[in-house]
Design a protein around this motif. Structure first.
Motif, PDB file in Angstrom:
ATOM      1  N   ILE A 164       0.322  -5.481  -1.551  1.00  0.00           N
ATOM      2  CA  ILE A 164       1.487  -4.628  -1.277  1.00  0.00           C
ATOM      3  C   ILE A 164       1.101  -3.165  -1.508  1.00  0.00           C
ATOM      4  O   ILE A 164       1.413  -2.282  -0.693  1.00  0.00           O
ATOM      5  N   ASP A 165       0.393  -2.914  -2.608  1.00  0.00           N
ATOM      6  CA  ASP A 165      -0.003  -1.536  -2.927  1.00  0.00           C
ATOM      7  C   ASP A 165      -0.886  -0.955  -1.828  1.00  0.00           C
ATOM      8  O   ASP A 165      -0.767   0.216  -1.471  1.00  0.00           O
ATOM      9  N   TYR A 166      -1.768  -1.794  -1.290  1.00  0.00           N
ATOM     10  CA  TYR A 166      -2.652  -1.333  -0.214  1.00  0.00           C
ATOM     11  C   TYR A 166      -1.820  -0.882   0.994  1.00  0.00           C
ATOM     12  O   TYR A 166      -2.032   0.200   1.553  1.00  0.00           O
ATOM     13  N   ILE A 167      -0.854  -1.718   1.360  1.00  0.00           N
ATOM     14  CA  ILE A 167      -0.027  -1.399   2.534  1.00  0.00           C
ATOM     15  C   ILE A 167       0.784  -0.130   2.273  1.00  0.00           C
ATOM     16  O   ILE A 167       0.906   0.737   3.147  1.00  0.00           O
ATOM     17  N   ARG A 168       1.315  -0.010   1.072  1.00  0.00           N
ATOM     18  CA  ARG A 168       2.105   1.194   0.756  1.00  0.00           C
ATOM     19  C   ARG A 168       1.228   2.451   0.797  1.00  0.00           C
ATOM     20  O   ARG A 168       1.665   3.495   1.270  1.00  0.00           O
ATOM     21  N   ARG A 169       0.007   2.302   0.287  1.00  0.00           N
ATOM     22  CA  ARG A 169      -0.913   3.454   0.280  1.00  0.00           C
ATOM     23  C   ARG A 169      -1.173   3.965   1.689  1.00  0.00           C
ATOM     24  O   ARG A 169      -1.277   5.155   1.931  1.00  0.00           O
ATOM     25  N   LEU A 170      -1.266   3.031   2.637  1.00  0.00           N
ATOM     26  CA  LEU A 170      -1.581   3.440   4.012  1.00  0.00           C
ATOM     27  C   LEU A 170      -0.367   3.978   4.767  1.00  0.00           C
ATOM     28  O   LEU A 170      -0.509   4.511   5.856  1.00  0.00           O
TER      29      LEU A 170
ATOM     30  N   GLY B  98     -20.167  -0.226   4.318  1.00  0.00           N
ATOM     31  CA  GLY B  98     -18.839   0.376   4.114  1.00  0.00           C
ATOM     32  C   GLY B  98     -17.800  -0.105   5.109  1.00  0.00           C
ATOM     33  O   GLY B  98     -16.766   0.546   5.314  1.00  0.00           O
ATOM     34  N   THR B  99     -18.041  -1.248   5.753  1.00  0.00           N
ATOM     35  CA  THR B  99     -17.088  -1.730   6.766  1.00  0.00           C
ATOM     36  C   THR B  99     -16.393  -3.029   6.354  1.00  0.00           C
ATOM     37  O   THR B  99     -15.688  -3.640   7.150  1.00  0.00           O
ATOM     38  N   HIS B 100     -16.606  -3.454   5.107  1.00  0.00           N
ATOM     39  CA  HIS B 100     -16.007  -4.722   4.666  1.00  0.00           C
ATOM     40  C   HIS B 100     -14.477  -4.621   4.652  1.00  0.00           C
ATOM     41  O   HIS B 100     -13.918  -3.606   4.259  1.00  0.00           O
ATOM     42  N   GLU B 101     -13.834  -5.688   5.099  1.00  0.00           N
ATOM     43  CA  GLU B 101     -12.368  -5.763   5.038  1.00  0.00           C
ATOM     44  C   GLU B 101     -11.973  -7.138   4.515  1.00  0.00           C
ATOM     45  O   GLU B 101     -12.671  -8.116   4.738  1.00  0.00           O
ATOM     46  N   GLY B 102     -10.805  -7.207   3.865  1.00  0.00           N
ATOM     47  CA  GLY B 102     -10.208  -8.482   3.487  1.00  0.00           C
ATOM     48  C   GLY B 102      -9.035  -8.771   4.414  1.00  0.00           C
ATOM     49  O   GLY B 102      -8.791  -8.029   5.378  1.00  0.00           O
ATOM     50  N   CYS B 103      -8.278  -9.832   4.102  1.00  0.00           N
ATOM     51  CA  CYS B 103      -7.148 -10.219   4.971  1.00  0.00           C
ATOM     52  C   CYS B 103      -6.172  -9.063   5.165  1.00  0.00           C
ATOM     53  O   CYS B 103      -5.721  -8.805   6.278  1.00  0.00           O
ATOM     54  N   ILE B 104      -5.844  -8.379   4.090  1.00  0.00           N
ATOM     55  CA  ILE B 104      -4.788  -7.358   4.199  1.00  0.00           C
ATOM     56  C   ILE B 104      -5.272  -6.170   5.045  1.00  0.00           C
ATOM     57  O   ILE B 104      -4.507  -5.630   5.852  1.00  0.00           O
ATOM     58  N   GLU B 105      -6.550  -5.814   4.898  1.00  0.00           N
ATOM     59  CA  GLU B 105      -7.076  -4.705   5.701  1.00  0.00           C
ATOM     60  C   GLU B 105      -7.108  -5.097   7.182  1.00  0.00           C
ATOM     61  O   GLU B 105      -6.808  -4.288   8.060  1.00  0.00           O
ATOM     62  N   GLN B 106      -7.484  -6.347   7.449  1.00  0.00           N
ATOM     63  CA  GLN B 106      -7.531  -6.828   8.835  1.00  0.00           C
ATOM     64  C   GLN B 106      -6.144  -6.791   9.471  1.00  0.00           C
ATOM     65  O   GLN B 106      -5.972  -6.323  10.597  1.00  0.00           O
ATOM     66  N   ILE B 107      -5.157  -7.291   8.761  1.00  0.00           N
ATOM     67  CA  ILE B 107      -3.823  -7.388   9.384  1.00  0.00           C
ATOM     68  C   ILE B 107      -3.165  -6.011   9.468  1.00  0.00           C
ATOM     69  O   ILE B 107      -2.465  -5.716  10.445  1.00  0.00           O
ATOM     70  N   GLN B 108      -3.428  -5.168   8.483  1.00  0.00           N
ATOM     71  CA  GLN B 108      -2.903  -3.794   8.588  1.00  0.00           C
ATOM     72  C   GLN B 108      -3.468  -3.150   9.850  1.00  0.00           C
ATOM     73  O   GLN B 108      -2.751  -2.499  10.599  1.00  0.00           O
ATOM     74  N   ARG B 109      -4.750  -3.380  10.111  1.00  0.00           N
ATOM     75  CA  ARG B 109      -5.398  -2.797  11.303  1.00  0.00           C
ATOM     76  C   ARG B 109      -4.809  -3.403  12.577  1.00  0.00           C
ATOM     77  O   ARG B 109      -4.598  -2.706  13.574  1.00  0.00           O
ATOM     78  N   LEU B 110      -4.522  -4.708  12.537  1.00  0.00           N
ATOM     79  CA  LEU B 110      -3.912  -5.355  13.708  1.00  0.00           C
ATOM     80  C   LEU B 110      -2.556  -4.712  14.031  1.00  0.00           C
ATOM     81  O   LEU B 110      -2.268  -4.383  15.179  1.00  0.00           O
TER      82      LEU B 110
END
Ligand code: NAD
Length: 394
Positions: free
Chosen positions: A28-34, A300-312
């Motif tokens: 949640i914090d990741y999404i809010r940060r973006l 420096g290109t690693h992503e997890g689930c939340i980074e992937q879906i935020q990008r989607l």
């Protein structure tokens, strides 16, 4: 009780409620940060909402776009003296955070393949939320009881047509060995397609359409994987790949259904290989993921689930962006994984991986840490020495 990880093969049989809630909060914090995702979905159904890509989709919709969410999942609830499976704790953590943020969130724990859960979902959405503008289909299951025939289909992870031998790792023990897998029978292929293919996704969309619960412009997405040649015999060209081809067939049918009724679109998004409960069960893939993590983290290109879906959501589906399809009509979130510079290193390093070189050549430590996080272990700020009540309810 003091809750500790108990790893048995590719599962951990314990989970930590406070740690799982912290894992959800981290996302949640990741999404809010973006920051907000503009023109995002407002009423979302996520099927397979409690872990992995489905949970990340629910968090992104809710905390990125302020969406009301309905999540269907299948987890073992906690008991007085027995922890739940992590999706139970994740979902409670999500609901609490959503409600604190003033967001509508409702969840249903049960078999998404069944008519009964579909029916209950329709009723609850009808009564509490109204027609949905996004349906995320993110199930990963080893079995399906077919709702019409009652037949129990079990999926297998096998090659098709020929024996397959490759390296694999016991991620817990750190032992690299060769594994040989017999080709699937025709019945096993059909069973895997029945479980992980697109028929159930079509049933969900048909049920929503019939109940009048699709909003104008409604979109649906399901997740798939293609990956590199090193995993093709067990993934893309194997039984799971056959099921994923069927998912793409279903996407075309659902897309036509949505368009015929003046709604939006349906498509498959090809996501990156990541540590989840589903991927850890596939032979060879965890070793590939450990190597991939090492290369992508260095780059420096690693992503997890939340980074992937935020990008989607932010670069493909909403936020003023447009879907960018490949030649097969799929969205590619695996673009960074599949970069030639990454895959060349995989090809070069793969033959060199042994039990002795595993620690140096791959990110097996990172893999293990991510795996334990799925069960709520190893999160910063959680007191794992504290007495913790495993019994948590909605
Ligand atoms: P996961 O195991 O983390 O999540 C599966 C979800 O499905 C959970 O919420 C679980 O409760 C739910 N579920 C399983 N059976 C159910 C049932 N009968 N009824 C209701 N809910 C049920 O898996 P994941 O890795 O996030 O996979 C989700 C999708 O993403 C799958 O289609 C998978 O193939 C795809 N995918 C995964 C990866 C990867 O590397 N993990 C990569 C690309 C695509």
């Amino acid at each position: 009780m003091i809750l500790r990880p108990k790893v048995r093969g590719f599962v951990c049989v314990t989970a930590h409620p406070v740690g799982c809630a912290a894992h959800v909060q981290e996302q949640i914090d990741y999404i809010r940060r973006l920051g907000p995702i503009k023109n995002g979905p407002k009423r979302v159904l996520v099927i397979g909402a409690s872990t992995g890509y489905g949970l990340a989709s629910r968090i992104t919709a809710a905390f990125g776009s302020g969406a009301a969410t309905f999540g269907v999942f299948y987890d073992r609830p906690s008991e007085e003296d027995r922890p739940a499976t992590p999706g139970w704790y994740n979902t409670i953590g999500f609901e609490r955070a959503a409600k604190n943020a003033g967001l509508h969130a409702r969840s249903l724990n049960g078999d998404a393949f069944s008519d009964a859960i579909k029916q209950q979902t329709m009723e609850l959405i009808q009564n509490e939320m109204g027609p949905v503008d996004l349906v995320v289909y993110s199930l990963a299951s080893p079995r399906r009881v077919h709702p019409k025939t009652g037949v129990v289909h079990k999926s297998v992870l096998k090659p098709i047509g020929q024996l397959y031998t490759n390296k694999t790792v016991d991620t817990d023990l750190g032992i690299v060995s060769n594994i040989t897998i017999e080709p699937a029978t025709n019945e096993e292929i059909a069973d895997t397609v029945a479980v992980m293919g697109g028929e159930d996704w079509e049933m969900w969309m048909q049920a929503l359409q019939t109940a009048g619960l699709l909003a104008p412009g409604a979109t649906s997405v399901a997740y798939s994987y293609i990956g590199p040649e090193v995993t093709w015999p067990i993934y893309r060209n194997g039984t799971i790949g056959a099921a994923k081809n069927d998912l793409e067939r279903a996407a075309r049918r659902i897309d036509a259904l949505l368009k015929a009724h003046g709604y939006g679109r349906a498509f498959v998004s090809i996501n990156k290989a990541l540590v989840t409960q589903a991927s850890s069960a596939i032979p060879v893939v965890p070793l590939y993921i450990s190597l991939l993590y090492k290369i992508m983290k260095a780059q420096g290109t690693h992503e997890g689930c939340i980074e992937q879906i935020q990008r989607l959501f932010a670069t493909q589906m909403y936020h003023g962006s447009a879907l960018d399809f490949d030649e097969g009509g799929r969205v590619r979130l695996d673009d960074r994984e599949m970069q030639p510079v990454v895959q060349r290193q995989i090809v070069d390093l793969w033959p060199q991986i042994t039990t002795e070189t595993l620690g140096e050549l791959t990110d097996i430590q990172g893999y293990r840490a991510e795996f334990l996080k799925l069960f709520g272990f190893g999160l910063a700020g959680v007191d794992y020495e504290a007495q913790t009540d495993p019994h948590v309810t909605f």
